[in-house]
Design a protein around this motif. Sequence first.
Motif, PDB file in Angstrom:
ATOM      1  N   THR A 154       0.843  -1.182   0.000  1.00 34.55           N
ATOM      2  CA  THR A 154       0.000   0.000   0.000  1.00 34.55           C
ATOM      3  C   THR A 154       0.880   1.235   0.000  1.00 34.55           C
ATOM      4  O   THR A 154       2.011   1.210   0.484  1.00 34.55           O
ATOM      5  N   LYS A 182       1.237   5.104   1.324  1.00 30.21           N
ATOM      6  CA  LYS A 182       0.757   6.011   2.374  1.00 30.21           C
ATOM      7  C   LYS A 182       0.501   7.380   1.754  1.00 30.21           C
ATOM      8  O   LYS A 182       1.313   7.866   0.971  1.00 30.21           O
ATOM      9  N   ASN A 206      -4.066   4.400   3.791  1.00 30.72           N
ATOM     10  CA  ASN A 206      -3.416   3.366   2.984  1.00 30.72           C
ATOM     11  C   ASN A 206      -4.138   3.239   1.649  1.00 30.72           C
ATOM     12  O   ASN A 206      -5.333   2.991   1.621  1.00 30.72           O
TER      13      ASN A 206
END
Length: 153
Positions: free
Chosen positions: A64, A66, A149
């Motif tokens: 993921t 940020k 995320n």
Amino acid sequence: MKYLLTLVFLLTASMASAQRNIVESLQTRTPGEGIVNIHQDAYITSLIGLRYVNNAATSGSGKTLKARGFRVQVYAGNNSRVARNEATAIANKVKREFPDMPVYTYFQPPRWLCRIGDFKSIEEAHVAMRKLKESGEFKEVAIVREQINIPIE
């Protein structure tokens, strides 16, 4: 002489702008300086500048990105064991009612929090907040700005 200095300046400026990342700038050979050789996969070089978190439950690839975004806060308690149990109970309730929304329960001193979703815009968070309020189960509902995320596919 003036034209030669202008030409040298333009060449160095074009070389500096052509360097895309720190790995390439470290490997640039400059007279009077040491030589740096970096041996790594090109994929690692392509990841420079991105922040990844390994979270297999979020996406198939487990990665993921940020970013700044929004979440909906459904609970904020104090730092007691009771508040922890309440935050966990509310998180379970949200998971039952809205299984498609990610739920985050964590301790941020001095309180326990339960927040929902990874929304890129405040409009998306507002839609989710209305759904939560319409269910009638959640009283303390508010939109908060937080690091979210974003799954990478």
